[in-house]
Write a protein that holds these residues in place. Structure first.
Motif, mmCIF file in Angstrom:
data_model
loop_
_atom_site.group_PDB
_atom_site.id
_atom_site.type_symbol
_atom_site.label_atom_id
_atom_site.label_comp_id
_atom_site.label_asym_id
_atom_site.label_seq_id
_atom_site.Cartn_x
_atom_site.Cartn_y
_atom_site.Cartn_z
ATOM 1 N N UNK A 150 3.908 9.553 0.277
ATOM 2 C CA UNK A 150 3.598 10.594 0.400
ATOM 3 C C UNK A 150 3.627 10.848 2.070
ATOM 4 N N UNK A 151 2.980 10.018 2.156
ATOM 5 C CA UNK A 151 2.485 9.988 3.376
ATOM 6 C C UNK A 151 3.696 9.206 4.574
ATOM 7 N N UNK A 152 3.601 7.923 4.264
ATOM 8 C CA UNK A 152 5.019 7.460 4.800
ATOM 9 C C UNK A 152 6.155 7.657 4.022
ATOM 10 N N UNK A 153 6.962 9.220 3.554
ATOM 11 C CA UNK A 153 7.778 9.943 2.939
ATOM 12 C C UNK A 153 7.569 10.725 4.415
ATOM 13 N N UNK A 154 7.039 11.104 5.083
ATOM 14 C CA UNK A 154 6.400 12.083 5.890
ATOM 15 C C UNK A 154 6.350 12.273 7.518
ATOM 16 N N UNK A 155 6.992 11.001 7.339
ATOM 17 C CA UNK A 155 6.896 9.916 8.610
ATOM 18 C C UNK A 155 7.895 9.642 8.863
ATOM 19 N N UNK A 156 8.721 8.577 7.821
ATOM 20 C CA UNK A 156 9.763 7.771 7.933
ATOM 21 C C UNK A 156 10.852 9.559 7.879
ATOM 22 N N UNK A 157 10.496 10.109 7.559
ATOM 23 C CA UNK A 157 11.757 11.307 7.662
ATOM 24 C C UNK A 157 11.284 12.281 9.129
ATOM 25 N N UNK B 242 -2.747 8.605 6.483
ATOM 26 C CA UNK B 242 -3.229 8.605 5.386
ATOM 27 C C UNK B 242 -4.260 8.580 5.103
ATOM 28 N N UNK B 243 -5.095 7.656 6.371
ATOM 29 C CA UNK B 243 -6.694 7.706 6.282
ATOM 30 C C UNK B 243 -7.177 6.380 5.385
ATOM 31 N N UNK B 244 -6.278 5.929 5.023
ATOM 32 C CA UNK B 244 -6.807 4.493 3.684
ATOM 33 C C UNK B 244 -6.640 3.017 4.902
ATOM 34 N N UNK B 245 -7.416 2.393 3.886
ATOM 35 C CA UNK B 245 -7.818 1.030 5.016
ATOM 36 C C UNK B 245 -6.374 -0.102 4.827
ATOM 37 N N UNK B 246 -5.770 -0.666 6.158
ATOM 38 C CA UNK B 246 -4.926 -1.391 6.137
ATOM 39 C C UNK B 246 -3.949 -2.294 4.183
ATOM 40 N N UNK B 247 -5.095 -3.024 3.666
ATOM 41 C CA UNK B 247 -5.238 -3.610 3.027
ATOM 42 C C UNK B 247 -4.797 -3.009 1.907
ATOM 43 N N UNK B 248 -5.471 -1.793 1.748
ATOM 44 C CA UNK B 248 -5.331 -0.974 0.565
ATOM 45 C C UNK B 248 -3.656 -0.307 0.715
ATOM 46 N N UNK B 249 -2.995 -0.173 1.681
ATOM 47 C CA UNK B 249 -1.568 -0.506 1.420
ATOM 48 C C UNK B 249 -0.780 -1.172 0.679
ATOM 49 N N UNK B 250 -1.694 -3.134 1.703
ATOM 50 C CA UNK B 250 -0.707 -3.836 1.224
ATOM 51 C C UNK B 250 -0.653 -4.080 0.029
ATOM 52 N N UNK B 251 -2.252 -3.916 -0.457
ATOM 53 C CA UNK B 251 -2.288 -4.294 -2.112
ATOM 54 C C UNK B 251 -1.646 -3.570 -3.011
ATOM 55 N N UNK C 93 0.651 0.904 11.169
ATOM 56 C CA UNK C 93 -0.682 1.194 11.614
ATOM 57 C C UNK C 93 -0.685 2.675 11.827
ATOM 58 N N UNK C 94 0.287 3.590 12.088
ATOM 59 C CA UNK C 94 0.509 4.738 11.977
ATOM 60 C C UNK C 94 0.207 5.292 10.926
ATOM 61 N N UNK C 95 1.105 5.226 9.327
ATOM 62 C CA UNK C 95 0.975 5.225 8.689
ATOM 63 C C UNK C 95 -0.152 5.175 7.655
ATOM 64 N N UNK C 96 -0.919 3.901 7.911
ATOM 65 C CA UNK C 96 -1.932 4.331 7.389
ATOM 66 C C UNK C 96 -3.587 4.821 8.268
ATOM 67 N N UNK C 97 -3.315 5.451 8.728
ATOM 68 C CA UNK C 97 -3.617 6.090 9.985
ATOM 69 C C UNK C 97 -4.076 7.887 9.700
#
Lengths: 193, 193
Positions: A15-22, A38-47, A32-36
């Motif tokens: 959902x967060x990435x959608x808003x930013x991509x759009x 979404x307020x999550x850790x980078x590894x959560x994204x890459x997992x 880095x923008x997406x994880x910031x």
DNA sequence: CCGTGATGAGACAGGTCTGTCTCTTTTCTA
DNA sequence: TAGAAAAGAGACAGACCTGTCTCATCACGG
């Protein structure tokens, strides 16, 4: 527990990435923008997503499913094929007028990922062909299949063009003229096949 | 000598950047790639264009001028308004079938620069409005101005959608159905204004 | 209550990005 | 032929890019 294919965190990233991509585009939006945001850790994204490309595909597929669900729901309320096509244009009219309309994410993805072999390109083709198939199935209730195929393609082109015009700030003219042109395409004046 | 507004070097940069932007997109194409491909020094590029954004605008404007010139030339050979519109579709058909067709650079620019205040966005709007005005002027020879305005908008949407479909690998179906739909739009079956 | 998996936090690598600066070399013209 | 403009070459800054890695923390289920 094995990682669920659809966890709450995963969906939040989508959902967060959608808003930013759009808003900003795909290449212009960094991880880095997406994880910031979404307020999550980078590894959560890459997992959850092996790469940015797969995140983009997940975002596109999620929006495509949502789009199909909404059209399904609208179609049930429409009686005739003509009304069903009209509900699709209604959907686009509301979309064009929504607060954070920024054009078609799929068209934008095609602009940034032009390689037909790229998964993002394929995801775009899936969505566009889905909409065309939907309209073709509707039109086949009122015209022979060969004519329905051509008319569905014409309506798809019209809708894509209307979306582009709407992004250029002419939502009202785009949807109004698209409705009239759609009527002309469906009603006939269609040359011999 | 004062730097000419159009020197050979400057034009060479524009041409090289055009080829790269077309193939890979704007954000994905770095300045380093452009100067390497053009075989020029970085300062030569930055002396001609104060920033990458201004280079992009120069590329877009150059292509828009070229497009207008080509349509002008084709239009002189056409007698009737219907034939003049047909030559515009002819141009697009040849474009769709050209070897290195990658979709509409202006649509792609809109995808990557969605801010209406951005110079790139404005350059795109100029080109699209130019094509629409051209078609509207043609149509006004055969129909009242209000109808010509709507029909020109519809034709523009059709062309933009056809370009998108062509990029998705369906150039033949796109141009064929666009021709039929254009005929339907022009010939009538057009609802009351 | 303890262990296992998910998550947070952030350093890190290696590369690329735009844009600036300096110095040398070429090219052209007056 | 002398001087000025243009171009080449490349270092440099500072930021950002994707993706990996480590280690501490948290939650929850057996």
């Amino acid at each position: 527990m094995a990682p669920a294919r659809t966890s709450a965190k995963r969906q939040h990233v989508v959902d967060t990435a959608y808003a930013l991509f759009k808003r900003d585009g795909f290449h212009a939006t960094g991880i880095d923008r997406i994880i910031a945001e979404a307020d999550i850790a980078k590894m959560t994204m890459y997992r959850n997503f092996p790469s940015k490309d797969e995140l983009i595909v997940a975002v596109l597929d999620h929006r495509a499913r949502r789009f199909e669900r909404q059209l399904d729901r609208l179609a049930t309320a429409a009686a005739t094929p003509g009304q069903k096509i009209a509900t699709i244009l209604d959907w686009h009219e509301r979309w064009f007028r929504s607060a954070d309309f920024h054009g078609c994410l799929f068209a934008h993805a095609l602009a940034e990922f032009g390689d037909p072999a790229h998964p993002v390109f394929k995801a775009v083709a899936r969505q566009k062909n889905g909409l065309r198939s939907r309209m073709q199935a509707i039109l086949e209730q009122t015209m022979p299949p060969e004519r329905a195929e051509g008319a569905a393609a014409a309506l798809l082109m019209l809708i894509e063009g209307a979306t582009l015009l709407a992004q250029m700030g002419e939502a009202d003219a785009a949807i109004g003229n698209a409705r009239k042109a759609a009527a002309a395409i469906i009603a006939g004046a269609w040359g011999r096949q």
